[in-house]
Design a protein around this motif. Structure first.
Motif, short mmCIF file in Angstrom:
data_model
loop_
_atom_site.label_atom_id
_atom_site.label_comp_id
_atom_site.label_asym_id
_atom_site.label_seq_id
_atom_site.Cartn_x
_atom_site.Cartn_y
_atom_site.Cartn_z
N ASN A 104 8.99 -10.07 17.33
CA ASN A 104 9.33 -10.49 15.96
C ASN A 104 8.85 -9.50 14.89
OD1 ASN A 104 10.59 -12.28 14.26
ND2 ASN A 104 8.75 -13.50 13.94
N LEU A 105 9.10 -8.23 15.12
CA LEU A 105 8.63 -7.18 14.21
C LEU A 105 9.49 -7.11 12.95
CD1 LEU A 105 6.23 -5.22 14.89
CD2 LEU A 105 7.95 -3.44 15.06
N LYS A 106 8.80 -7.20 11.82
CA LYS A 106 9.51 -7.11 10.53
C LYS A 106 8.96 -5.96 9.71
CE LYS A 106 10.67 -11.95 10.08
NZ LYS A 106 10.49 -13.21 9.38
N LYS A 107 9.84 -5.30 8.99
CA LYS A 107 9.39 -4.23 8.11
C LYS A 107 10.13 -4.34 6.79
CE LYS A 107 7.55 -0.44 6.62
NZ LYS A 107 6.13 -0.41 6.25
N ILE A 108 9.35 -4.59 5.76
CA ILE A 108 9.93 -4.62 4.42
C ILE A 108 9.25 -3.53 3.61
CG2 ILE A 108 10.19 -6.01 2.30
CD1 ILE A 108 9.90 -8.51 4.18
N TYR A 109 10.01 -2.72 2.95
CA TYR A 109 9.38 -1.73 2.07
C TYR A 109 10.05 -1.70 0.71
CZ TYR A 109 13.16 1.45 3.55
OH TYR A 109 14.37 2.02 3.81
N LEU A 110 9.34 -1.11 -0.23
CA LEU A 110 9.87 -1.04 -1.58
C LEU A 110 10.62 0.27 -1.76
CD1 LEU A 110 6.72 -2.30 -3.51
CD2 LEU A 110 8.74 -3.62 -2.90
N SER A 111 11.77 0.17 -2.34
CA SER A 111 12.57 1.38 -2.55
C SER A 111 12.93 1.50 -4.03
CB SER A 111 13.84 1.29 -1.69
OG SER A 111 14.66 2.38 -1.97
N LYS A 112 12.77 2.71 -4.55
CA LYS A 112 13.09 2.92 -5.96
C LYS A 112 14.54 3.33 -6.10
CE LYS A 112 8.88 3.95 -8.42
NZ LYS A 112 8.01 4.96 -8.97
N GLN A 113 15.27 2.63 -6.93
CA GLN A 113 16.65 3.03 -7.20
C GLN A 113 16.71 3.60 -8.59
OE1 GLN A 113 19.07 -0.44 -6.30
NE2 GLN A 113 19.46 0.43 -4.27
N ARG A 114 17.20 4.82 -8.70
CA ARG A 114 17.28 5.47 -10.00
C ARG A 114 18.37 4.83 -10.84
NH1 ARG A 114 12.74 7.84 -11.10
NH2 ARG A 114 11.87 8.58 -9.15
N THR A 115 17.98 4.43 -12.06
CA THR A 115 18.97 3.81 -12.94
C THR A 115 19.23 4.66 -14.17
OG1 THR A 115 17.17 2.54 -13.90
CG2 THR A 115 18.48 1.43 -12.23
N GLY A 116 18.48 5.74 -14.32
CA GLY A 116 18.66 6.64 -15.46
C GLY A 116 17.78 7.84 -15.26
N LEU A 117 17.71 8.70 -16.28
CA LEU A 117 16.96 9.95 -16.16
C LEU A 117 15.49 9.69 -15.83
CD1 LEU A 117 17.91 12.80 -16.32
CD2 LEU A 117 17.26 12.88 -18.73
N PHE A 118 14.85 8.79 -16.58
CA PHE A 118 13.43 8.48 -16.33
C PHE A 118 13.25 7.02 -15.94
CE2 PHE A 118 13.30 12.13 -19.26
CZ PHE A 118 12.57 13.01 -18.48
N GLN A 119 14.33 6.39 -15.51
CA GLN A 119 14.24 4.96 -15.22
C GLN A 119 14.53 4.70 -13.75
OE1 GLN A 119 17.26 3.93 -18.06
NE2 GLN A 119 15.76 2.99 -19.43
N SER A 120 13.85 3.73 -13.22
CA SER A 120 14.14 3.32 -11.85
C SER A 120 13.86 1.83 -11.69
CB SER A 120 13.30 4.14 -10.87
OG SER A 120 11.94 3.87 -11.07
N ARG A 121 14.49 1.25 -10.70
CA ARG A 121 14.29 -0.17 -10.41
C ARG A 121 13.77 -0.26 -8.99
NH1 ARG A 121 19.39 -2.07 -10.91
NH2 ARG A 121 19.62 -2.30 -8.68
N THR A 122 12.70 -1.02 -8.78
CA THR A 122 12.14 -1.15 -7.43
C THR A 122 12.77 -2.36 -6.73
OG1 THR A 122 10.10 -0.20 -8.23
CG2 THR A 122 9.99 -1.31 -6.12
N THR A 123 13.31 -2.11 -5.55
CA THR A 123 13.90 -3.21 -4.80
C THR A 123 13.26 -3.29 -3.42
OG1 THR A 123 15.63 -1.70 -4.10
CG2 THR A 123 16.19 -3.18 -5.90
N GLU A 124 13.27 -4.49 -2.88
CA GLU A 124 12.73 -4.68 -1.53
C GLU A 124 13.81 -4.42 -0.50
OE1 GLU A 124 11.01 -8.45 -0.63
OE2 GLU A 124 9.06 -7.86 -1.41
N VAL A 125 13.50 -3.63 0.52
CA VAL A 125 14.47 -3.38 1.58
C VAL A 125 13.91 -3.97 2.87
CG1 VAL A 125 15.67 -1.60 2.92
CG2 VAL A 125 15.26 -1.26 0.49
N GLU A 126 14.68 -4.85 3.48
CA GLU A 126 14.25 -5.45 4.75
C GLU A 126 14.85 -4.60 5.87
OE1 GLU A 126 15.10 -9.59 5.06
OE2 GLU A 126 13.68 -9.88 6.71
N ALA A 127 14.10 -3.63 6.33
CA ALA A 127 14.63 -2.67 7.31
C ALA A 127 14.64 -3.24 8.72
CB ALA A 127 13.79 -1.40 7.29
N LEU A 128 13.67 -4.09 9.05
CA LEU A 128 13.66 -4.76 10.36
C LEU A 128 13.48 -6.26 10.12
CD1 LEU A 128 11.31 -2.41 12.46
CD2 LEU A 128 13.81 -2.48 12.52
#
Lengths: 334, 285
Positions: free
Chosen positions: A9-33
């Motif tokens: 039952n291995l799970k891996k969630i990490y935070l990924s930054k998505q660039r939304t502008g030149l100096f802006q980003s939004r952090t989203t959770e990625v459920e990779a496993l």
């Protein structure tokens, strides 16, 4: 027999930054496993299959201690992940990242010697192991040249050689035939088989299903972070039951695919590009009765058919049967 | 199925791994001989600028004016020591922090993290390589500089000066660990190191005694081990005066740094390392 690699039952969630502008980003959770469970027996070649972005490499990185799983547990060679990480690292030989894991200014032999020292091998044994591996992989002519002068295929071979330096009971090979030409890929597969016959357990990730069919006794198919099918290659193919596979090649549009999907008797259909033309794979339970209707529907949708082949079920068909997509589709989680 | 039993590495095996890391770096740099020559030339040029400026502004009184503020007339050796200790400090930052970033970008960082060698052992090897290069080129540059400007390089107490350099290296590399942790976290090295080296050069007083700085800045400078290193070497060779009057008292301060900073450095580095493993991983850049 208890597994040499057990994943629960291995799970891996990490935070990924998505660039939304030149100096802006939004952090989203990625459920990779999403709760992967596996059991790999000692002495087998186990295939981890799936399209790019399915979560294979994330799983491998967790099992090799490069990433900490978010939850779940795993034992490698009897050593518990996150608690006995050094023992796990010592008991596994890894080929990850291909040629990127090498020092390009050093020679092939210097690379092997360096990594041997990091696996705590004495100097004499490092020299002996390096020479043995260089000979086995036919790298004698280039072993004393700087890696930067190697071709892509030669670098991949050296990366494979690096995985063998600590003579570990488990080998983890992540897409080892990438960038290799056909004869080199065949040669590498033969070496993998020989190593397996010598007693090594091999975890082999690939997105090339044919390669998995040639090498692996058992496989797990991963898609979008989940194991969607697992078992012996023969059993997985038979799991499609009486289903038949028909492949049609030519110029086939998306609208033709959608029309085919609506036909009665079609269990799954997927469209992929192959050598510059489309390949439509249809999984059906009634091959003979369906074919005329299939051809009629396709021609009504301006399809130009060049070849129609009823085929043996492959692992790719198993993947299509479970996901409705071909392996060529990128299922990147981001 | 073969049995595999893991035996934790002995001290000898750890040392062997650290030396392999040192050897790897030295082999690598041996393939860029031009850079080694530059590492000797740069501190000479660096020391020459304030020396020539001093001569231009103070003329024949340069030595006397300098003695009034620093306690020595030998401004040439003073500048050469400053520039060369700065070379040791700045190469420590470059070699550790840039090493992490470079390996992250080339993909070899993940490769070495796949092995059972701990990051402490690896970093010890990197630090040893850096110390050999930094101290080696600083000593050569110092002797060449003394030869060019015709000053005696071996005046004063050379052994005490060397002791200050050697004892100061460990707290220095512990600081670079803290800095390396920041580089791993923010995934940037060049701008950070560039900024850091000028802050460091100011605080450690490479061309002037820190006594001329405002009190608050002096206190910050004294919390920085290289300040004690540079003043210890100058005091031992040129007699400019130890901070606490006696060499062993100043050395005791460096020893205190030596006992504390490695633990702080490793603790912070490991926290960042685990944080990265919990998230996107060491190799993500």
């Amino acid at each position: 027999m208890k597994g040499q690699v057990i994943v629960e039952n291995l799970k891996k969630i990490y935070l990924s930054k998505q660039r939304t502008g030149l100096f802006q980003s939004r952090t989203t959770e990625v459920e990779a496993l999403k709760g992967v469970s596996l059991e790999i027996k000692a002495g087998e070649i186990f295939g981890l299959l799936g399209p790019n972005g399915a979560g294979k490499t994330t799983l491998i990185k967790c099992l090799t201690t490069l990433l900490l799983p978010t939850s779940g547990a795993a034992w490698i060679n009897g050593y518990k992940l996150t608690e006995e990480d050094n023992a796990i690292r010592a008991s596994v030989g890894c080929m990850l990242m291909g040629e990127r894991g090498l020092y390009w200014k050093l020679t092939g032999r210097e690379n092997l010697d360096f990594f041997g020292a990091l696996y705590h091998l004495p100097a004499g044994e490092r020299r002996r192991r390096s020479s043995e591996i260089i000979q086995r992989l036919h790298l004698e002519e280039i072993a004393d040249r700087a890696v930067e002068s190697y071709s892509s295929g030669q670098k991949m071979k050296l990366a494979f050689a690096k995985a063998l330096i600590n003579d570990a009971p488990i080998l983890i090979l992540d897409e080892p035939t990438n960038t290799l030409d056909v004869p080199s890929a065949r040669e590498l597969r033969e070496i993998v088989q020989t190593l397996n016959q010598e007693g090594k357990t091999i975890i082999y990730t690939t997105h090339i299903m044919l390669e998995a069919e040639i090498l692996c006794e058992r496989v797990a198919i991963i898609d979008r972070g989940e194991v969607i099918a697992q078992g012996a290659v023969v059993d997985l193919k038979q799991s499609l039951g009486r289903e038949k596979v028909i492949r049609l090649e030519g110029v086939i549009s998306e609208s033709a695919l959608r029309a085919v999907e609506q036909l009665p008797g079609i269990n799954r259909a997927a469209l992929a590009m192959l050598n510059g033309h489309n390949q439509l794979t249809v999984v059906t339970a009634e091959e003979s009765n369906l074919l005329p209707r299939l051809i009629e529907t396709l021609t009504q949708h301006q399809a130009l058919l060049q070849r129609i082949t009823p085929e043996e079920v492959t692992l790719e068909d198993v993947f299509i049967a479970h996901t409705g997509r071909t392996l060529a589709d990128n299922t990147s989680l981001q | 199925m073969r049995e595999f039993v893991y035996h934790p590495p002995t001290f000898r095996q750890k040392l062997d791994a650290a030396l392999a890391e040192t050897r790897l770096r030295l082999i690598n740099i041996s393939r860029y001989p031009g850079q080694l020559v530059m590492e000797i030339i740069i501190p000479l040029v660096f020391a020459s600028m304030p020396m020539l400026l001093g001569r231009a502004t103070a003329g024949a009184d340069a030595a006397a004016n300098f003695e009034a503020n620093t306690g020595t007339t030998n401004y040439v050796a003073y500048m050469l020591i400053g520039a060369n200790i700065f070379t040791i400090v700045t190469s420590a930052f470059w070699h550790v922090a840039y090493w992490l970033r470079f390996e992250q970008e080339t993909g070899t960082l993940e490769s070495i993290y796949l092995t059972p060698t701990s990051s402490v052992t690896l970093l010890s090897g990197v630090a040893l390589h850096s110390a050999i290069r930094g101290v080696g080129s600083a000593l050569i540059a110092y002797f060449i500089g003394c030869l060019i400007y015709r000053v005696n390089p071996l005046q004063g107490d050379v052994l005490i000066a060397l002791l200050f350099i050697l004892v100061g290296l460990i707290p220095l590399y512990s600081l670079t660990l803290l800095f390396g942790a920041v580089v791993l976290k923010v995934k940037e090295s060049n701008a950070l190191i560039n900024l850091m080296q000028w802050v460091v050069s100011f605080l450690m007083g490479i061309f002037f005694p820190i006594a001329i700085l405002p009190k608050v800045v002096q206190l910050i400078a004294l919390a920085f081990p290289p300040t004690w290193m540079i003043n210890g070497v100058r005091s031992a060779l040129l007699g400019v005066g130890f901070f606490f009057g006696e060499w062993y008292l100043d050395l005791a301060v460096l020893w205190t740094f030596l006992l504390i900073t490695p633990y702080v450095g490793m603790w912070v580095f490991r926290r960042v390392e685990n944080n990265l493993r919990r998230n996107e991983g060491m190799g993500q850049f």
